[in-house]
Design an enzyme around this catalytic site. Structure first.
Site, PDB file in Angstrom:
ATOM      1  N   SER A 126      33.696  21.417  41.332  1.00  0.00           N
ATOM      2  CA  SER A 126      33.093  21.674  42.644  1.00  0.00           C
ATOM      3  C   SER A 126      32.814  23.155  42.844  1.00  0.00           C
ATOM      4  O   SER A 126      31.887  23.531  43.565  1.00  0.00           O
ATOM      5  CB  SER A 126      34.048  21.248  43.765  1.00  0.00           C
ATOM      6  OG  SER A 126      34.004  19.864  43.963  1.00  0.00           O
ATOM      7  N   ASP A 166      27.332  19.414  51.780  1.00  0.00           N
ATOM      8  CA  ASP A 166      28.793  19.422  51.605  1.00  0.00           C
ATOM      9  C   ASP A 166      29.467  19.050  52.921  1.00  0.00           C
ATOM     10  O   ASP A 166      28.938  18.247  53.696  1.00  0.00           O
ATOM     11  CB  ASP A 166      29.249  20.812  51.114  1.00  0.00           C
ATOM     12  CG  ASP A 166      30.454  20.726  50.196  1.00  0.00           C
ATOM     13  OD1 ASP A 166      31.544  20.441  50.711  1.00  0.00           O
ATOM     14  OD2 ASP A 166      30.313  20.925  48.985  1.00  0.00           O
ATOM     15  N   HIS A 193      35.828  22.519  52.196  1.00  0.00           N
ATOM     16  CA  HIS A 193      35.221  22.454  50.863  1.00  0.00           C
ATOM     17  C   HIS A 193      33.858  23.170  50.843  1.00  0.00           C
ATOM     18  O   HIS A 193      33.568  23.952  49.922  1.00  0.00           O
ATOM     19  CB  HIS A 193      35.071  20.977  50.479  1.00  0.00           C
ATOM     20  CG  HIS A 193      34.648  20.741  49.071  1.00  0.00           C
ATOM     21  ND1 HIS A 193      33.337  20.520  48.721  1.00  0.00           N
ATOM     22  CD2 HIS A 193      35.364  20.677  47.916  1.00  0.00           C
ATOM     23  CE1 HIS A 193      33.267  20.315  47.408  1.00  0.00           C
ATOM     24  NE2 HIS A 193      34.481  20.402  46.894  1.00  0.00           N
TER      25      HIS A 193
END
Lengths: 215, 276
Positions: free
Chosen positions: B239, B54, B95
């Site tokens: 996600s 990520d 994220h």
């Protein structure tokens, strides 16, 4: 007949105003659908690896066009990087989320929904800020914004194709008068009127005669 | 599908987000109901090695907690290729930190490693993603969480080959599905576990999808997740659904260490909340 000419109709497609209006109408539509405070479109600038505000509607719209934000920051950055549609509700942290965008626009949203604009890879992001509460749940909101983003991306791919053809034609100067003619005709209000048709037919015959190919 | 015009939804129409469809227990490959006690054991995920591909992870956030090995993909000197090197930058985007906190909430004792493949110049570099995935397989992680996908056709075959290698080699790839019917990777490959979103506010609620390619739905709406700088936000998106399944798989592997992707899919289906 004009429909035999491969470039017919694309004078409008390569017109930069069409591109601008497509982006503008999409952000306006997005803002209205969501009852949002603002909506915006970012496109990626590969040279600077930044997301650039290309169109906006609502709060801050007059001050953010052309503003750049880092391509990996904020929800827009995440969506651009991962290709996934997302939504965020800020919890009132002392340090607000998406500070880079806030600093760029002077407007700090509490809620964001963002969807990627995808051709082969993400080329930008469509985003709505502070949608009307309870109008849509997040799942529905993401579905709707994804559909709007896909619609925009499909339109943009046509514009991109038209520009590719334009570049190819640029290398063939003898095509250029035809493009100008098509652009001129596309601006008339006559549309399918007999006058336009007769003019084009006459022109067609003239060209054919000059090439010794009268049918 | 003309039937849609008459208000009838074809049974096999793919679902990309949960529509709450039930699945008959007889459709699941389990002779008797599986219990979560049997599936999850103590629920800690202890001893299970999870890799997060990520944007990096902020290991100092209390919701991420515990030791975390951090790496990043970097251009190899002169060769034009990519290599995986230690990373000291953490997570500038946020994220990956959100995803890591979701895994940690479900499997607090799992061993976590972060490989930064997103951010700045790495975006869209399919070969960087391939290098990171290859490294993760070489390292023999039990689970690789990929809350990302690529549509680039040039990298499709390489990512599929790596997904197959993972499937047979005992590394389970958990991938966020796209919420639109597009061909992107790796979530579309059957060798990985693909995850879409439901909105039931329970991190342990999982649904098996009767209409793939999305195979499972996990909580992906209004998820409380960590952000760098000791912050928390509410996030929605596939996600954030995938890390819930990663966390559940870590629990299962703690209890059943030999399981690979096929067994994990069967167990997840067997404990799904939408069985009737």
């Amino acid at each position: 007949m004009t429909d035999q000419f491969p470039a017919s109709g694309f004078g409008r497609l390569v017109d930069p105003h069409v591109h601008t209006e497509l982006l503008r109408s999409t952000v306006r539509l997005s803002r209205l659908v969501f009852g949002a405070a603002a909506a915006s479109i970012f496109l990626h600038d590969p040279g600077r690896d930044a997301l650039v505000f290309e169109a906006a509607s609502g709060r801050g719209e007059d001050r953010i066009i052309g503003v750049r934000i880092p391509s990996d920051h904020g929800v827009a950055g995440w969506v651009f990087q991962t290709g996934q549609t997302m939504a965020l509700n800020d919890l009132g942290n002392d340090t607000r989320f998406d500070r880079s965008t806030a600093e760029a626009t002077g407007y700090v949203p509490e809620a964001i929904v963002a969807a990627p604009l995808i051709l082969d890879e993400p080329i930008g992001v469509l985003e709505v800020l502070d949608a009307a509460p309870a109008r849509f749940d997040d799942l529905t909101a993401m579905d709707i914004l994804t559909a709007l983003a896909d619609h925009l991306a499909a339109s943009m791919s046509l514009l991109q194709a038209a520009r590719t053809v334009q570049r190819a034609i640029d290398g063939q100067p003898h095509r250029e008068p035809w493009i100008r003619l098509e652009q001129t005709l596309s601006r008339t209000q006559a549309g399918e009127s007999p006058a336009v048709r007769q003019f084009v037919d006459a022109l067609d015959n003239l060209i054919a005669a000059r090439h010794g190919d009268v049918g | 599908m003309e039937a849609e015009g008459h208000g009838v939804t074809p049974l096999k129409a793919p679902a990309y987000a949960s529509e709450g469809r039930p699945v008959a227990r007889s459709a699941i490959a389990a002779p008797y109901p599986l219990t979560r006690e049997w599936a999850f054991g103590d629920g800690s995920g202890a001893g299970v090695r999870v890799c997060i591909l990520d944007s990096g992870v902020d290991a100092t956030h209390p919701d991420v907690g515990g030791p975390l090995a951090a790496y990043q993909v970097a251009e190899a000197d002169g060769s034009g290729g990519y290599t995986v090197v230690p990373d000291a930058d953490g997570d500038v985007a946020g994220h990956g930190t959100a995803c890591a906190s979701i895994v940690r909430a479900l499997a607090p004792a799992c061993e976590m490693t972060s490989v930064r493949v997103l951010g700045g110049a790495l975006r869209g570099r399919g070969d960087a993603l391939i290098a990171a995935l290859e490294w993760a397989l070489d390292e023999g992680f039990d689970i690789v969480n990929m809350s990302l996908s690529t549509r680039h056709p040039d990298f499709r075959d390489a990512i599929r080959d790596l997904s197959d290698r993972a499937y047979f080699g005992g590394t389970t790839i958990v991938a966020a599905a796209n919420n639109r019917p597009v061909a992107s990777y790796p979530w579309r490959f059957p060798a990985v576990i693909s995850v879409g979103s439901h909105a039931t506010q329970d991190g342990e609620h999982i649904e098996v999808n009767p209409a793939p390619p999305v195979e499972f739905f996990a909580l992906g709406i209004n998820v409380l997740a960590a952000q760098p700088g000791n912050r928390r936000v509410r996030l929605s998106g596939n996600s954030f659904a995938a890390p819930h399944v990663t966390g559940m798989c870590a629990r299962i592997l703690n209890r059943h260490p030999g399981f690979g992707a096929p067994q994990l899919k069967a167990v997840l289906a067997g404990i799904a909340n939408n069985l009737t």
